[in-house]
Enzyme design. Sequence first.
Site: not given
Ligand code: DGJ
Length: 692
Positions: A439, A496
């Site tokens: 991430d 997301d």
């Molecule tokens: C942002 C990501 O896009 C989510 O899917 C998740 O992994 C969160 N971060 C976790 O903090």
Amino acid sequence: MQAKTWHLGDSHQSLVLASFADTLPEVVYWGPPLPDTEDLKQLAAASATDVTGGMVDRNAPISLCPEASQTFPGQIGLTGRDPEGRTLAPQFRFESEASTSHGLTLTYADSQHDLNLIFELSLTPGTSLFRMQTRLETAREITVDWLAAPVLPIPAHTGEMIEFSGRWCAEFQTRRLPFAPGARMRDNRTGRSDHAHFPALIACSSATSNTGGEAYAFHYGWSGGHRMVAEELADGRRQVQFGHASASMKKGRSFSTAPLFATYSASGFNGAAIRFQRHLRENIVVGAREPRPVHYNCWEAVYFDHDLEELKAIATRAAGLGAERFVLDDGWFGLRDDDTSSLGDWVIDKRKYPDGLTPLIAHVKALGLEFGIWFEPEMINEDSELFRARPDWVLGSPDQVRGRQQLVLDLAREDVRAYLYDCIAPVLAQNDIGYIKWDHNRVLPVVDAAQTEGVYALIDRLRADFPHVEIESCASGGGRIDFGILERTQRVWLSDSNDALERQRIQHEAALFLPASVTGSHVGPRVSHTSGRTLNMSLRAWTAAQRYLGFEMDPRELSDEEIATLKEVTGWWKANRNWMMRADILRLDVSDPAMIAEQQLAEDGERFVVFAALLRTSDPILQQPVRLTGLDAGASYRINLVNREDAPGLSRGAPLLKENTLVASGQYLMSHGLILPWRFPESIWVIEGQRQ
Ligand code: DGJ
């Protein structure tokens, strides 16, 4: 005037370069393939343009690096300063040429400034995608503010461009804009490819559609932020430039752009899209597991609230639905109970996992699933052991604005990369882990190519030592998607947003560049956590099944009916993934603006599946026929509506596909199209086709 000429071409396109009197080469033709008999010297000679009143006596060319020294009337391809701080205005001359396996390397030199400018150009056979890169080398240390990848002209009849923008949960927004005098510039200084700046451009004419017309498509394969210039000069000519974001390169003796990928299509946006999709699958992504395992991610089920027994129960449910991989998301390390702490402390949280990760991994493996884990290596929280020990490892000034309460580590530093490797490698070595979700949740405080090169080096080292571990590129969803990161990762977290209606649009636009095999798409909760919208399981499941299928909800919330639908769709996906993950995604031209439809056509053309989603209520009461594409006009295809049981009671008539299969020619399917049963908005039809 004497010219050197070069031709790069295949059965889809030709690109002809000419270098007059040893000056920098320029594109004198780019378009449909030229016959072998074409006299390139003639084309070079024919490229001369006239001059008239109010102009200089010779039009400076749009060379692969337009030069100020030639009185170029637009944005130049190189700006910088010599060691004494004077502005560079080199005059490059031919030095050498060399053939490479699928292209050539051209070297030009400026002896006065001691500079070498090297162009590497190739056309990949099979996928018909150009890969072009510019390098600048010098004996003395200079400062470079801007270096363009090989600069390409756009012909006058392609008067429009499609540009990409977006935001969190709404990536890959497209805008169709007219070219006009002046420069349209993107300078993405976020330090990542970013939600708002997918590094690409498509030039087209007003008549270009998904299935027809001409298009010139570009993608800059770099994760660190790019600069794009799409310019119409005062004399009417047009150029496209891509390079690193301005001022991201600094002092040095060697500078390189990332590869610019480009292609010409005579068959609409799809013609270009399938070249990028295929090229990514076949030439960029390395080490992707096949068949692609059905993915489960626990983020939206538990967030930071990790409880071993709950996670085991969730994994058991996910496996029952058909999942083949379980990903433990954020919250397993340090003291991370929310997003304010612990980034940098990559040690298993003993409060949540007193016996380490082994009990959870053993449970997941016993279910037959692969285990994956979340990291955000480039980041640090001030509330962390790491920050208390090494505040000097932070990139940027101490008083910078925070993003998600976090700061960025300086990955240009060897010791920072070594620390991160020493944190991540033992977790991978000591646990049975096959997957990392990597991430990156904030923009950088300073734009710096060295940061991106540092991240690439860290991932490359981990990939070399743990080649069986797949990596997913995530940056708050789709904030880092590009061919640079995809050289070292195997999946992207596209957004997301698990809201299927939003996903329909995002994944449809992303298919202009991305194949299904890397595009993660998850069945989300009944009520979307990011939009608040309630959507039915058929739409949610089939939308995810259009790409690389995954689940991301608490499976304990599902009703029996939802479970049945999800299992059925997952079973269908597993039965079809082998050909679908290698299929071309063809976007269909639909007459109803309420609909998004696409057709995934198998490599051998023998079968296809069409997904036709109705996002909102249509204006006309009867739905318009859906016209297919890419079929053999003379062949017959058997068409079957896969989810005919989704027809609502209000569909009272008898369209053929509601009860029967249809056998029709490719010509009929492409010209007339399929009449589908009436349905409610926020629903989807899935139609299979098989050549007879
Ligand atoms: C942002 C990501 O896009 C989510 O899917 C998740 O992994 C969160 N971060 C976790 O903090």
